[in-house]
Scaffold this motif. Structure first.
Motif, PDB file in Angstrom:
ATOM      1  N   PHE A  94       0.821  -1.209   0.000  1.00 45.64           N
ATOM      2  CA  PHE A  94       0.000   0.000   0.000  1.00 45.64           C
ATOM      3  C   PHE A  94       0.858   1.263   0.000  1.00 45.64           C
ATOM      4  CE2 PHE A  94      -3.086   3.118   1.433  1.00 45.64           C
ATOM      5  CZ  PHE A  94      -4.228   2.718   0.759  1.00 45.64           C
ATOM      6  N   VAL A  95       1.974   1.246   0.726  1.00 47.20           N
ATOM      7  CA  VAL A  95       2.822   2.439   0.765  1.00 47.20           C
ATOM      8  C   VAL A  95       3.363   2.751  -0.626  1.00 47.20           C
ATOM      9  CG1 VAL A  95       4.994   3.389   1.654  1.00 47.20           C
ATOM     10  CG2 VAL A  95       3.441   2.178   3.196  1.00 47.20           C
ATOM     11  N   THR A  96       3.782   1.725  -1.357  1.00 44.61           N
ATOM     12  CA  THR A  96       4.314   1.949  -2.704  1.00 44.61           C
ATOM     13  C   THR A  96       3.227   2.451  -3.648  1.00 44.61           C
ATOM     14  OG1 THR A  96       5.939   0.201  -2.319  1.00 44.61           O
ATOM     15  CG2 THR A  96       5.622   0.903  -4.589  1.00 44.61           C
ATOM     16  N   THR A  97       2.017   1.949  -3.503  1.00 42.08           N
ATOM     17  CA  THR A  97       0.927   2.457  -4.352  1.00 42.08           C
ATOM     18  C   THR A  97       0.658   3.926  -4.046  1.00 42.08           C
ATOM     19  OG1 THR A  97      -0.925   1.871  -2.887  1.00 42.08           O
ATOM     20  CG2 THR A  97      -0.105   0.154  -4.357  1.00 42.08           C
ATOM     21  N   MET A  98       0.778   4.318  -2.778  1.00 40.48           N
ATOM     22  CA  MET A  98       0.647   5.732  -2.405  1.00 40.48           C
ATOM     23  C   MET A  98       1.766   6.549  -3.039  1.00 40.48           C
ATOM     24  SD  MET A  98      -1.771   6.847  -0.156  1.00 40.48           S
ATOM     25  CE  MET A  98      -1.015   7.992   1.013  1.00 40.48           C
ATOM     26  N   LEU A  99       2.967   6.002  -3.015  1.00 38.03           N
ATOM     27  CA  LEU A  99       4.135   6.697  -3.538  1.00 38.03           C
ATOM     28  C   LEU A  99       3.980   6.992  -5.027  1.00 38.03           C
ATOM     29  CD1 LEU A  99       6.959   7.570  -2.524  1.00 38.03           C
ATOM     30  CD2 LEU A  99       7.810   5.363  -3.307  1.00 38.03           C
ATOM     31  N   VAL A 100       3.518   5.995  -5.786  1.00 35.81           N
ATOM     32  CA  VAL A 100       3.313   6.189  -7.222  1.00 35.81           C
ATOM     33  C   VAL A 100       2.215   7.218  -7.466  1.00 35.81           C
ATOM     34  CG1 VAL A 100       2.566   5.075  -9.358  1.00 35.81           C
ATOM     35  CG2 VAL A 100       4.172   3.907  -7.843  1.00 35.81           C
ATOM     36  N   CYS A 101       1.131   7.109  -6.736  1.00 36.34           N
ATOM     37  CA  CYS A 101       0.037   8.069  -6.865  1.00 36.34           C
ATOM     38  C   CYS A 101       0.505   9.478  -6.544  1.00 36.34           C
ATOM     39  CB  CYS A 101      -1.118   7.669  -5.935  1.00 36.34           C
ATOM     40  SG  CYS A 101      -2.579   8.722  -6.084  1.00 36.34           S
ATOM     41  N   ASP A 102       1.323   9.609  -5.520  1.00 33.03           N
ATOM     42  CA  ASP A 102       1.895  10.887  -5.103  1.00 33.03           C
ATOM     43  C   ASP A 102       2.653  11.536  -6.256  1.00 33.03           C
ATOM     44  OD1 ASP A 102       3.617  12.870  -4.060  1.00 33.03           O
ATOM     45  OD2 ASP A 102       4.224  11.690  -2.321  1.00 33.03           O
ATOM     46  N   TYR A 103       3.639  10.831  -6.795  1.00 29.65           N
ATOM     47  CA  TYR A 103       4.575  11.465  -7.724  1.00 29.65           C
ATOM     48  C   TYR A 103       4.079  11.530  -9.168  1.00 29.65           C
ATOM     49  CZ  TYR A 103       8.015  12.130  -4.119  1.00 29.65           C
ATOM     50  OH  TYR A 103       8.659  12.580  -2.993  1.00 29.65           O
ATOM     51  N   ALA A 107       2.237  17.022 -11.648  1.00 31.22           N
ATOM     52  CA  ALA A 107       2.482  17.950 -12.746  1.00 31.22           C
ATOM     53  C   ALA A 107       1.208  18.585 -13.291  1.00 31.22           C
ATOM     54  CB  ALA A 107       3.225  17.232 -13.870  1.00 31.22           C
ATOM     55  N   THR A 108       0.130  17.815 -13.325  1.00 29.68           N
ATOM     56  CA  THR A 108      -1.144  18.342 -13.825  1.00 29.68           C
ATOM     57  C   THR A 108      -2.300  17.556 -13.241  1.00 29.68           C
ATOM     58  OG1 THR A 108      -2.568  18.572 -15.781  1.00 29.68           O
ATOM     59  CG2 THR A 108      -0.835  16.940 -15.914  1.00 29.68           C
ATOM     60  N   GLY A 109      -3.345  18.259 -12.895  1.00 33.07           N
ATOM     61  CA  GLY A 109      -4.527  17.603 -12.355  1.00 33.07           C
ATOM     62  C   GLY A 109      -5.223  16.708 -13.366  1.00 33.07           C
ATOM     63  N   SER A 110      -4.994  16.945 -14.648  1.00 34.93           N
ATOM     64  CA  SER A 110      -5.634  16.120 -15.676  1.00 34.93           C
ATOM     65  C   SER A 110      -5.155  14.681 -15.596  1.00 34.93           C
ATOM     66  CB  SER A 110      -5.360  16.695 -17.069  1.00 34.93           C
ATOM     67  OG  SER A 110      -5.941  17.980 -17.209  1.00 34.93           O
ATOM     68  N   ILE A 111      -3.840  14.494 -15.484  1.00 36.66           N
ATOM     69  CA  ILE A 111      -3.298  13.141 -15.353  1.00 36.66           C
ATOM     70  C   ILE A 111      -3.600  12.582 -13.973  1.00 36.66           C
ATOM     71  CG2 ILE A 111      -1.160  11.787 -15.223  1.00 36.66           C
ATOM     72  CD1 ILE A 111      -2.068  12.370 -18.064  1.00 36.66           C
ATOM     73  N   ALA A 112      -3.538  13.421 -12.955  1.00 41.89           N
ATOM     74  CA  ALA A 112      -3.872  12.961 -11.605  1.00 41.89           C
ATOM     75  C   ALA A 112      -5.274  12.372 -11.572  1.00 41.89           C
ATOM     76  CB  ALA A 112      -3.768  14.117 -10.605  1.00 41.89           C
ATOM     77  N   THR A 113      -6.218  13.033 -12.223  1.00 44.63           N
ATOM     78  CA  THR A 113      -7.598  12.561 -12.247  1.00 44.63           C
ATOM     79  C   THR A 113      -7.745  11.300 -13.080  1.00 44.63           C
ATOM     80  OG1 THR A 113      -8.449  14.808 -11.927  1.00 44.63           O
ATOM     81  CG2 THR A 113      -9.965  13.185 -12.856  1.00 44.63           C
ATOM     82  N   PHE A 115      -5.454   9.080 -13.831  1.00 45.42           N
ATOM     83  CA  PHE A 115      -4.758   7.994 -13.136  1.00 45.42           C
ATOM     84  C   PHE A 115      -5.582   7.507 -11.946  1.00 45.42           C
ATOM     85  CE2 PHE A 115      -1.889   6.439  -9.835  1.00 45.42           C
ATOM     86  CZ  PHE A 115      -1.119   5.517 -10.532  1.00 45.42           C
ATOM     87  N   GLY A 116      -6.061   8.447 -11.132  1.00 47.87           N
ATOM     88  CA  GLY A 116      -6.834   8.074  -9.954  1.00 47.87           C
ATOM     89  C   GLY A 116      -8.129   7.374 -10.308  1.00 47.87           C
ATOM     90  N   ALA A 117      -8.821   7.875 -11.334  1.00 47.39           N
ATOM     91  CA  ALA A 117     -10.085   7.270 -11.731  1.00 47.39           C
ATOM     92  C   ALA A 117      -9.876   5.863 -12.279  1.00 47.39           C
ATOM     93  CB  ALA A 117     -10.784   8.143 -12.774  1.00 47.39           C
ATOM     94  N   HIS A 118      -8.808   5.683 -13.055  1.00 44.08           N
ATOM     95  CA  HIS A 118      -8.564   4.364 -13.655  1.00 44.08           C
ATOM     96  C   HIS A 118      -8.082   3.342 -12.629  1.00 44.08           C
ATOM     97  CE1 HIS A 118      -7.254   1.283 -16.470  1.00 44.08           C
ATOM     98  NE2 HIS A 118      -6.106   1.253 -15.808  1.00 44.08           N
ATOM     99  N   THR A 119      -7.035   3.695 -11.873  1.00 39.07           N
ATOM    100  CA  THR A 119      -6.441   2.728 -10.955  1.00 39.07           C
ATOM    101  C   THR A 119      -7.287   2.516  -9.713  1.00 39.07           C
ATOM    102  OG1 THR A 119      -5.124   4.444  -9.860  1.00 39.07           O
ATOM    103  CG2 THR A 119      -4.106   3.274 -11.705  1.00 39.07           C
ATOM    104  N   GLY A 120      -7.962   3.573  -9.293  1.00 40.78           N
ATOM    105  CA  GLY A 120      -8.762   3.486  -8.078  1.00 40.78           C
ATOM    106  C   GLY A 120     -10.154   2.969  -8.352  1.00 40.78           C
TER     107      GLY A 120
END
Length: 602
Positions: A94-103, A107-113, A115-120
């Motif tokens: 779980f810590v490593t999954t947090m780490l990847v999500c973190d970094y 850079a941009t909320g577009s990729i953050a969203t 990535f989060g929507a797909h993986t989560g």
């Protein structure tokens, strides 16, 4: 490792409030393994190569670029970090999954969203709730980026009240499939997804049911145009319409009526991951702000040398340090609880579900605190840039717009504030967290004779740790009295709950930073932690002020006469410093190191 060994000295969710946590028992970013550091560095390299240079394209609604980046992330294995190896994932903790999500999110909320929507919420519900056949069929495609997932829960009339959705699922006469009809909105990744996790109601069931629905326009699925949004411009967000969409009965996710539970557990994971997704965003804003402040000359002086700018930089860095401390503390607690469950014979799916659920209070706390920190950070970033900060030619303007959605995602911050206290009270009623005993002890302390002994605060952080213990008493005093007065009707007093929650949040975040700093002082020496000490003390100073304000507001809302006077006197006693910190000097210490390093360096 035996579960008894893992269980040793480990606090359950919410127990941080009533039990002392030795600093040795918490995980910090300084504890990352070599493998985790390599993963972090590879993600940062990917972001700096593929995402950061293309910020302008993301602001121009380049949805194809988002899909392209997501596919590249899949090729690197980043979409499958949390997925077990038997389904083509990396099977990391779980810590490593947090780490990847973190970094990957900074850079941009577009990729953050995306990535989060797909993986989560796109992949995780199938990984955790799907049967073996469903997992083998769909999860490998999602883990590798061959397919992309989306999550259809929200409707025009069902937002925070997720279980009130009107979308219907009707069983066909031959019993082979369901026909789904309804409208979903704000669906991230809708424009390029291959698969939806859809929630619909069967007949007049009390709770909704989850379904795995492949995206096929010829099967009654249509979409609205891309939404025009304040931020996350290249995150595909559309309405999705289902019109007698046929879904095989074998594509029901988990059991009939289990959809609400799936949705709530997905949100628990989503909340702590959203906190992680705001961390590198803060670091990058701080980096840009520091570099600009060092380069910008006014009155023949870099503006980074002016006290007003140093104050902003110090506060921004402090919030980032605190958010990191609390996020990875909770992530490791979850990881350890998963390991305990698995050592006791639970499946991976069951262990992860229960492990995250155990720390749902902390997940809500983190979601609120860190999402508000990134908004404040980006706002101050604009201010440091001045007029240039308001320009779309600089990174601050888009960072501010992208940050705004974080306070709405995964349950609004208002909902999460009330949830945190509500879940804590429910845990107390179930005997999982002993609130009654400590709250009673605080009540007795209020009516007793106060000690006039001067405590010994000669050890580093001893006064701060003592203050944390007393701030916990403030929460117990306020929440205990409120529960006693209102009982089950407490949930009707939302403003009181919000004040109590603000106290709870400040306590957890402040304690996390102090414990991280204390642990690192013990192993690296005090001289190496001067700025971290300053940040821990500065954050606690603000927490005390905020807690005084919220406690006063709560107390006068339900207590009168002698009871009110007694509680206000107790508040004053519990929040009194013996040695007031010099916050101006603390900020100077933090800002000086930042500007000399020309980057966020903590």
């Amino acid at each position: 490792m035996e579960s008894k060994e893992l269980n040793k000295d480990m606090l359950r969710g919410g127990q941080f409030l009533v039990k002392e946590t030795p600093c040795e028992n918490i995980f910090t970013p300084e504890d990352f393994s070599e493998e985790q550091k390599m993963m972090r560095d590879s993600v940062k390299e990917f972001v700096d190569r593929e995402i950061w240079p293309n910020k302008e394209r993301f602001e121009k609604k380049d949805y194809a670029l988002t899909e392209e980046i997501m596919r590249k992330a899949g090729e690197l294995g980043l979409l499958g970090v949390a997925v077990p190896e038997e389904y083509d994932g990396l099977g990391m903790g779980f810590v490593t999954t947090m780490l990847v999500c973190d970094y990957i999110s900074g850079a941009t909320g577009s990729i953050a969203t995306a990535f989060g929507a797909h993986t989560g919420i796109g992949t995780m519900p199938i990984t955790l709730y799907g049967n073996e056949e469903q997992k083998k069929k769909y999860v490998p495609k999602l883990a590798t980026g061959e397919w992309f997932g989306a999550y259809c829960l929200t409707e025009p009339g069902a937002g925070s009240d997720a279980n009130s959705g009107k979308t219907k699922a009707v069983l066909s006469e031959d019993g082979t499939h369901y026909k789904i009809t309804g409208q979903k909105m704000w669906i991230s990744n809708a424009g390029f997804c291959n698969l939806f996790v859809v929630f619909a109601r069967i007949e007049d069931d009390k709770n909704i049911t989850g379904f795995i629905v492949e995206n096929n326009p010829e099967n009654g699925i249509s979409m609205g145009e891309e939404e025009k949004k304040l931020g996350i411009h290249s995150s595909s967000t559309r309405q999705v319409f289902f019109n007698d969409t046929e879904v095989p009965v074998e594509n029901m996710l988990s059991e009939r009526g289990n959809g609400f539970k799936i949705a709530m557990n997905a949100l628990n994971v989503g909340r702590i991951k959203l906190a992680a997704a705001c961390l590198d965003a803060q670091r990058r804003v701080i980096d840009s702000a520091v570099k600009y402040a060092n380069d910008r000359i006014q009155f023949k002086t870099p503006i980074s040398q002016f006290g007003a700018i140093q104050q902003k930089l110090a506060e921004m860095a402090t919030a980032a340090y605190v958010g990191e401390s609390a996020s990875y503390r909770a992530a490791k607690n979850i990881e350890d609880r998963i390991a305990i469950r698995m050592a006791d014979g639970a499946s991976h799916s069951e262990a992860e579900l229960k492990g995250v659920e155990e720390y749902a209070i902390e997940c809500s706390i983190l979601k609120v605190a860190v999402s508000e920190d990134i908004q404040n950070c980006s706002d101050e970033g604009i201010q440091i840039y001045g007029g240039m900060g308001f320009s779309a030619d600089t990174p601050m303007e888009s960072a501010w717009r992208d940050a705004r959605i974080s306070r709405i995602y995964e349950g609004t911050n208002e909902i999460n504030r009330m949830l945190a206290v509500g879940m804590l009270v429910k845990k107390a009623m179930k005997g999982q967290v002993d609130l009654l005993g400590p709250a009673t002890a605080v009540g007795q302390e209020l009516t007793g004779i106060p000690s006039f002994d001067t405590p010994d605060f000669s050890e580093v952080l001893s006064e701060e740790k003592d203050m944390i213990a007393r701030l916990k008493k403030v929460f117990l005093m306020v929440a205990g009295s409120a529960v006693q007065k209102y009982g089950p009707q407490l949930e009707d007093h939302q403003q009181l709950l919000m004040s109590a929650s603000n106290i709870l949040i400040k306590v957890y975040m402040a304690e996390s930073a102090i414990l991280r700093t204390e642990k690192n002082i013990k192993r690296f020496g005090e001289d190496s932690q001067k700025e971290q000490l300053a940040m821990s003390k500065l954050n606690l100073y603000h927490a005390v002020d905020d807690i005084i304000k919220n406690a006063k507001e709560a107390i006068v809302s339900f207590a009168e006469g002698d009871e009110q006077r007694m509680m206000l006197m107790g508040l004053k006693r519990f929040t009194k410093y013996q040695n007031q910190p010099n916050v101006v000097a603390l900020r100077k210490t933090i800002a000086t190191t930042l500007t000399e390093a020309n980057t966020y360096c903590y």
